[in-house]
Design a protein around this motif. Structure first.
Motif, short mmCIF file in Angstrom:
data_model
loop_
_atom_site.label_atom_id
_atom_site.label_comp_id
_atom_site.label_asym_id
_atom_site.label_seq_id
_atom_site.Cartn_x
_atom_site.Cartn_y
_atom_site.Cartn_z
N UNK A 86 0.84 -1.21 0.00
CA UNK A 86 0.00 0.00 0.00
C UNK A 86 0.87 1.25 0.00
N UNK A 87 0.38 2.30 -0.67
CA UNK A 87 1.10 3.57 -0.74
C UNK A 87 0.24 4.64 -0.09
N UNK A 88 0.79 5.29 0.92
CA UNK A 88 0.12 6.36 1.65
C UNK A 88 0.74 7.68 1.25
N UNK A 89 -0.08 8.63 0.81
CA UNK A 89 0.40 9.94 0.37
C UNK A 89 0.38 10.89 1.56
N UNK A 90 1.52 11.53 1.81
CA UNK A 90 1.63 12.45 2.93
C UNK A 90 2.36 13.71 2.48
N UNK A 91 1.64 14.81 2.34
CA UNK A 91 2.25 16.08 1.97
C UNK A 91 2.87 16.72 3.20
N UNK A 92 4.00 17.37 3.01
CA UNK A 92 4.69 18.01 4.13
C UNK A 92 4.85 19.51 3.88
N UNK A 93 5.15 20.22 4.93
CA UNK A 93 5.41 21.66 4.83
C UNK A 93 6.88 21.94 5.14
N UNK A 94 7.76 21.10 4.62
CA UNK A 94 9.18 21.24 4.89
C UNK A 94 9.72 22.56 4.33
N UNK A 95 10.64 23.16 5.05
CA UNK A 95 11.30 24.38 4.60
C UNK A 95 12.20 24.04 3.42
N UNK A 96 11.90 24.60 2.23
CA UNK A 96 12.66 24.28 1.03
C UNK A 96 13.61 25.42 0.64
N UNK A 97 14.07 26.15 1.64
CA UNK A 97 15.03 27.22 1.37
C UNK A 97 16.36 26.62 0.92
N UNK A 98 16.87 27.13 -0.20
CA UNK A 98 18.13 26.63 -0.76
C UNK A 98 19.28 27.49 -0.23
N UNK A 99 20.29 26.84 0.32
CA UNK A 99 21.46 27.55 0.81
C UNK A 99 22.36 27.94 -0.37
N UNK A 100 22.93 29.12 -0.31
CA UNK A 100 23.73 29.64 -1.42
C UNK A 100 24.93 28.76 -1.76
N UNK A 101 25.50 28.08 -0.77
CA UNK A 101 26.70 27.30 -1.01
C UNK A 101 26.42 25.89 -1.52
N UNK A 102 25.16 25.50 -1.60
CA UNK A 102 24.82 24.16 -2.07
C UNK A 102 25.00 24.05 -3.58
N UNK A 103 25.57 22.94 -4.03
CA UNK A 103 25.58 22.61 -5.45
C UNK A 103 24.19 22.09 -5.82
N UNK A 104 23.88 22.00 -7.13
CA UNK A 104 22.58 21.42 -7.50
C UNK A 104 22.37 20.02 -6.92
N UNK A 105 23.41 19.19 -6.94
CA UNK A 105 23.28 17.85 -6.37
C UNK A 105 22.99 17.91 -4.87
N UNK A 106 23.72 18.75 -4.16
CA UNK A 106 23.48 18.91 -2.73
C UNK A 106 22.08 19.45 -2.47
N UNK A 107 21.62 20.35 -3.33
CA UNK A 107 20.29 20.94 -3.14
C UNK A 107 19.20 19.88 -3.15
N UNK A 108 19.18 19.03 -4.18
CA UNK A 108 18.10 18.04 -4.26
C UNK A 108 18.23 16.97 -3.18
N UNK A 109 19.45 16.63 -2.81
CA UNK A 109 19.63 15.63 -1.75
C UNK A 109 19.21 16.20 -0.39
N UNK A 110 19.61 17.44 -0.11
CA UNK A 110 19.24 18.05 1.17
C UNK A 110 17.73 18.28 1.26
N UNK A 111 17.13 18.77 0.18
CA UNK A 111 15.70 19.06 0.22
C UNK A 111 14.86 17.78 0.29
N UNK A 112 15.27 16.74 -0.43
CA UNK A 112 14.53 15.48 -0.34
C UNK A 112 14.63 14.90 1.07
#
Length: 212
Positions: A35-61
């Motif tokens: 079974x798959x349960x859908x759960x939306x979150x309100x996580x802070x998706x602020x991107x830090x200036x020093x993050x690379x694109x790879x770091x950005x998606x990994x940190x935000x996920x």
């Protein structure tokens, strides 16, 4: 990729920390018999200036997955040893060192598409998985190169008017009408849609979930 090697607890349910219908459909396409349960979150998706694109998606996920973990009730009273597995993902478009997320309005969508026109850009998607009972975590990402056609202002205007760009990173959806704007891709198509299934299947196997 961050990997805990001893992920052995049986998984009884997938918790998809996303409101994206595209990601829900992609997870369903794996036919996991869970079974798959859908759960939306309100996580802070602020991107830090020093993050690379790879770091950005990994940190935000990971932030999304951690937020979902906090929202779920504790399941320590379960007697069968089963566990939920949280899956969260984040997708961005990167062009010349700039990160292009979802447009705030139609004008910004048109501006993004003007920048992408005739150029190659990168699409990054990060995936984070957390086993709820143990907290064991995997985080990984994938990159796909995409080249856009030369887009005239009238074509951009018509595409923006469809409304499709409004909830898409980079202001286009390759699985929809945005496919007509793309000249070629190098890498995983599903990564551009928002969930690289090949990568996800490898990660699921570390939790004892085999797609094939």
């Amino acid at each position: 990729m961050s990997i805990n090697l001893s992920v052995n607890e049986p998984i009884s349910r997938i918790v998809l920390a996303s409101s994206s219908p595209r990601r829900k459909e992609l997870v369903a396409s794996l036919d996991l018999s869970l079974p798959v349960y859908i759960l939306s979150t309100d996580a802070d998706e602020t991107v830090q200036d020093h993050w690379t694109p790879q770091e950005t998606v990994e940190e935000l996920s990971l932030l999304k997955a951690t937020a979902a973990l906090a929202m779920l009730p504790k399941r320590g009273d379960k007697s069968d040893g089963t566990s939920d597995l949280i899956i969260a993902a984040d997708t961005i478009v990167a062009l010349g060192g700039d990160i292009l997320g979802k447009p705030r309005n139609d004008d910004e969508a048109a501006s993004m598409l003007e920048r992408l026109s005739g150029h190659q850009h990168d699409v990054f998607t990060g995936i984070a998985c957390i086993a709820v009972d143990s907290g064991k975590t995997l985080v990984a990402s994938r990159r796909t190169k995409v080249r856009m056609k030369e887009l005239g202002s009238e074509r951009i205007r018509r595409y923006v008017a469809t409304g499709e760009p409004r909830d898409k990173a980079g202001s286009y959806g390759i699985q929809g009408l945005g496919s007509t704007l793309v000249e070629e891709i190098e890498g995983c198509y599903f990564n551009v849609v928002g969930l690289p299934l090949s990568l996800l299947s490898d990660m699921l196997e570390r939790y004892g979930i085999r797609v094939l």
